[in-house]
Design a protein around this motif. Structure first.
Motif, PDB file in Angstrom:
ATOM      1  N   TYR A  95       1.202  -0.887   0.369  1.00 38.15           N
ATOM      2  CA  TYR A  95       0.054  -0.290   0.288  1.00 38.15           C
ATOM      3  C   TYR A  95       0.800   1.426   0.076  1.00 38.15           C
ATOM      4  CZ  TYR A  95      -4.275   2.747   1.128  1.00 38.15           C
ATOM      5  OH  TYR A  95      -5.581   3.559   0.626  1.00 38.15           O
ATOM      6  N   ASP A 121      -2.907   4.134  -3.393  1.00 40.21           N
ATOM      7  CA  ASP A 121      -2.798   3.166  -4.041  1.00 40.21           C
ATOM      8  C   ASP A 121      -2.718   2.075  -3.509  1.00 40.21           C
ATOM      9  OD1 ASP A 121      -3.449   2.136  -7.568  1.00 40.21           O
ATOM     10  OD2 ASP A 121      -1.406   1.387  -6.367  1.00 40.21           O
ATOM     11  N   ASP A 122      -3.273   1.290  -3.898  1.00 44.71           N
ATOM     12  CA  ASP A 122      -2.859  -0.499  -3.500  1.00 44.71           C
ATOM     13  C   ASP A 122      -2.119  -1.488  -4.194  1.00 44.71           C
ATOM     14  OD1 ASP A 122      -3.339  -3.363  -2.436  1.00 44.71           O
ATOM     15  OD2 ASP A 122      -5.479  -2.776  -2.519  1.00 44.71           O
ATOM     16  N   ASP A 123      -3.950  -1.684  -5.651  1.00 41.71           N
ATOM     17  CA  ASP A 123      -3.104  -2.824  -6.442  1.00 41.71           C
ATOM     18  C   ASP A 123      -2.830  -1.829  -8.011  1.00 41.71           C
ATOM     19  OD1 ASP A 123      -3.143  -4.792  -4.158  1.00 41.71           O
ATOM     20  OD2 ASP A 123      -5.004  -5.020  -4.650  1.00 41.71           O
ATOM     21  N   SER A 162       2.006  -1.481  -5.963  1.00 42.74           N
ATOM     22  CA  SER A 162       1.209  -0.256  -5.640  1.00 42.74           C
ATOM     23  C   SER A 162       1.880   0.875  -7.175  1.00 42.74           C
ATOM     24  CB  SER A 162       0.875   1.046  -4.016  1.00 42.74           C
ATOM     25  OG  SER A 162       0.372  -0.344  -3.617  1.00 42.74           O
ATOM     26  N   TYR A 177      -0.532  -3.585   3.040  1.00 43.88           N
ATOM     27  CA  TYR A 177      -2.494  -3.529   2.831  1.00 43.88           C
ATOM     28  C   TYR A 177      -3.382  -3.942   4.306  1.00 43.88           C
ATOM     29  CZ  TYR A 177      -7.970  -3.363   1.242  1.00 43.88           C
ATOM     30  OH  TYR A 177      -8.616  -3.557   1.462  1.00 43.88           O
ATOM     31  N   THR A 204     -14.531   2.376  -1.918  1.00 47.51           N
ATOM     32  CA  THR A 204     -12.682   2.408  -1.676  1.00 47.51           C
ATOM     33  C   THR A 204     -12.608   1.817  -2.741  1.00 47.51           C
ATOM     34  OG1 THR A 204     -12.884  -0.082  -0.856  1.00 47.51           O
ATOM     35  CG2 THR A 204     -13.309   1.582   0.563  1.00 47.51           C
ATOM     36  N   TRP A 205     -13.350   0.710  -3.918  1.00 46.03           N
ATOM     37  CA  TRP A 205     -12.519   0.695  -5.222  1.00 46.03           C
ATOM     38  C   TRP A 205     -11.785   1.802  -6.155  1.00 46.03           C
ATOM     39  CZ3 TRP A 205     -16.047   0.374  -8.776  1.00 46.03           C
ATOM     40  CH2 TRP A 205     -17.187   0.660  -7.925  1.00 46.03           C
ATOM     41  N   CYS A 206     -12.913   2.584  -5.661  1.00 44.45           N
ATOM     42  CA  CYS A 206     -13.046   3.263  -6.818  1.00 44.45           C
ATOM     43  C   CYS A 206     -12.054   4.748  -6.767  1.00 44.45           C
ATOM     44  CB  CYS A 206     -14.397   4.188  -6.364  1.00 44.45           C
ATOM     45  SG  CYS A 206     -15.093   6.155  -7.523  1.00 44.45           S
ATOM     46  N   ARG A 213     -11.760   8.025  -3.844  1.00 46.89           N
ATOM     47  CA  ARG A 213     -11.415   7.661  -3.137  1.00 46.89           C
ATOM     48  C   ARG A 213     -10.544   9.414  -2.930  1.00 46.89           C
ATOM     49  NH1 ARG A 213      -9.537   3.146  -4.938  1.00 46.89           N
ATOM     50  NH2 ARG A 213      -7.316   3.626  -5.363  1.00 46.89           N
ATOM     51  N   ASP A 271     -19.773  -0.738  -1.142  1.00 45.52           N
ATOM     52  CA  ASP A 271     -18.373  -2.047  -0.999  1.00 45.52           C
ATOM     53  C   ASP A 271     -19.392  -3.192  -0.448  1.00 45.52           C
ATOM     54  OD1 ASP A 271     -15.490  -0.777  -1.306  1.00 45.52           O
ATOM     55  OD2 ASP A 271     -16.886   1.009  -0.558  1.00 45.52           O
ATOM     56  N   TYR A 315     -10.325   1.438   5.857  1.00 43.39           N
ATOM     57  CA  TYR A 315      -9.841   3.031   4.884  1.00 43.39           C
ATOM     58  C   TYR A 315     -10.959   4.005   5.635  1.00 43.39           C
ATOM     59  CZ  TYR A 315      -9.921   6.029   0.522  1.00 43.39           C
ATOM     60  OH  TYR A 315      -9.650   6.767   0.897  1.00 43.39           O
TER      61      TYR A 315
END
Length: 490
Positions: A74, A87-89, A96, A115, A383-385, A389, A413, A422
């Motif tokens: 992360y 950023d995560d992935d 990241s 993470y 959270t994945w957007c 974020r 989510d 998050y």
């Protein structure tokens, strides 16, 4: 790495933790190795952290990549202007990646973390320079995207309207447009395709920065990019008697995009319909502040129709394009008074915010009546957007600046655990709720399409419960703050 001074990011601020030495300097073009250990400082949720400093020259851009075979990476970067990127992935798998750029230059505080809590292990951190190319207005550029973002500078003039479009048959394109007036626009999928498009109306003269990226990490493929100035083909005047029917019939220009203006008293509503026997019509409505809504078949068949509210600036910008951008032909655009029967047209926006029920992070039901009588922002996000974020620091800052403002996040989510995590990472200081299966469906009644097809979708609401604006996609802090100030002053 336990002997280094660490930098932790919280609520958009850089907080220096005690240590015995300075943060390690990472230069552009360099790769450094490190290790997260149990001796390192811990951030929120018990995650170990290493701090690095990246120095950017004025106008320079770099891609920062964090890779580890031992833990789920992360990456967080606090920019010289105080904004925070996370950023995560983004580098694929569990690694990241972030693109950073600063017009003024300066130091970026880079935080290497994990993470999940308690993870340790070796990692590599690199910063690669990203060169920018010049894209002239009207020029079509064809290139090869090879896993890394591509940056262009585009000259724009104050008052100029420009359409930017990126297409590829091999990867899902994402566009970000940073104008010389300081506003940022972002788009992922224009009218449901994997191509990207946006409309910029600049308030300043200078160079805009256009970034092309891929929604899916590690993508590659050929792409086509164009930034085209548009001329207003017709201006509809909706002042005076709003029942007067106005229409314009014409052929799509070579650019396959026709721009119109709808002028009137702020808050006035009109029905805009686009009909064609030659192509499937799509109508976009821009409020001049980065907000955008669109409709494809709301008029029945392949015709577009929307109820449009004149924004605060007194002018709505209407863009007509074919759903299949390879087609062209004749079309008619009509402006009329809204139909009295709401069932005969798509749900109108804005109106009153529909009542809804959501769940807090403990699973308790929360009715929207709890927020009645307040100026509020209701933000549908996940959270994945990434664009979602990017707006979180705006809402944190607005909550700090305006105690009488109520910000309510509605997460889509899959569960509250990732949202709770998050929130602690980002320092969220406002109400966060979960969609209970009916929440978003209820809020969708306030959109012009009767559906929420993209996030973030954000409603700005006055004390009387009426919606002042609906924003789809990322918006700058200044957009929200201006609207909030107006509503609080009423």
């Amino acid at each position: 790495m336990g002997t280094l001074k660490r930098t932790v990011l919280a609520s958009g601020l850089m907080l220096a933790l005690a240590g015995t030495g300075p943060a390690e300097v990472l230069t552009v073009g360099q790769t450094v190795s490190g290790e997260l250990t149990a001796a390192d400082p811990q951030g929120p949720m018990g995650k170990y952290e290493d701090g690095h400093t990246l120095v950017l020259a004025p106008g320079a851009a770099a891609v920062v990549t964090l890779v580890s075979e031992d833990f789920d990476c992360y990456l967080k970067i606090a920019m010289p202007d105080g904004s925070v990127r996370e950023d995560d992935d983004g580098a694929g798998s569990l690694d990241s990646r972030l693109l950073v750029r600063s017009d003024a230059g300066g130091e970026c505080a880079v935080t290497v973390t994990t993470y999940g809590p308690g993870e340790t292990g070796a990692y590599t951190l690199s910063a690669a320079a990203v060169e920018s190319a010049r894209l002239l207005p009207g020029q079509v550029h064809r290139g090869l995207f090879d896993e890394m973002p591509v940056i262009y500078t585009v000259p724009v003039a104050a008052g100029q309207t420009m359409m930017v479009y990126a297409s590829s048959e091999e990867f899902d394109t994402v566009l970000t447009f940073d104008g010389p007036d300081g506003r940022r626009l972002m788009n992922d999928d224009i009218h449901g395709s994997l191509n990207s498009g946006l409309l910029s109306i600049s308030e300043a003269t200078g160079d805009a920065t256009l970034t092309l990226d891929a929604f899916t990490p590690m993508s590659s493929g050929e792409y086509e990019l164009v930034a085209t100035p548009l001329t207003v083909m017709h201006r509809f005047d909706h002042t005076g008697d709003p029942t007067v029917r106005q229409a314009a019939r014409m052929a799509l220009p070579v650019l396959r995009a026709a721009l119109f203006e709808l002028a009137g008293d702020p808050g006035a509503r009109a029905t805009v319909a686009v009909n064609s026997d030659d192509f499937d019509t799509t109508l976009y409505v821009f409020d001049g502040q980065g907000g955008m809504e669109f409709d494809d078949d709301g008029g029945g068949g392949t015709n577009a129709q929307m109820d449009v509210r004149i924004p605060a600036g007194g002018v709505a910008h209407l863009l007509v394009v074919p759903f299949d951008l390879q087609t062209t032909g004749q079309f008619e655009i009509r402006v009329t008074a809204p139909e009295a029967d709401p069932a005969a047209t798509p749900p109108a926006a804005p109106g009153e915010l529909p009542p809804f029920t959501a769940r807090d992070l403990d699973g308790n039901a929360v009715p929207s009546s709890q927020f009645d009588g307040t100026v509020r922002i209701v933000d549908v996000w996940a959270t994945w957007c990434p664009p979602c974020r990017m707006e979180i620091p705006h809402f944190i800052e607005l909550t700090n600046r305006y105690p009488e403002l109520k910000v309510v996040g509605i997460s889509v989510d899959d569960g509250p655990e990732v949202v709770q995590e998050y929130m602690q990472e980002a320092g969220v200081n406002y109400t966060m709720l979960m969609d209970d299966g009916t929440t978003v469906q209820s809020l969708a009644q306030a959109t012009s399409e009767g559906a929420i097809n993209a996030i973030p979708t954000t409603f700005v609401v006055g004390r009387d419960g009426r919606i002042a604006s609906v924003h789809i996609g990322y918006q700058d802090l200044a957009v929200f703050e201006s609207e909030v100030q107006t509503l609080l002053a009423d």
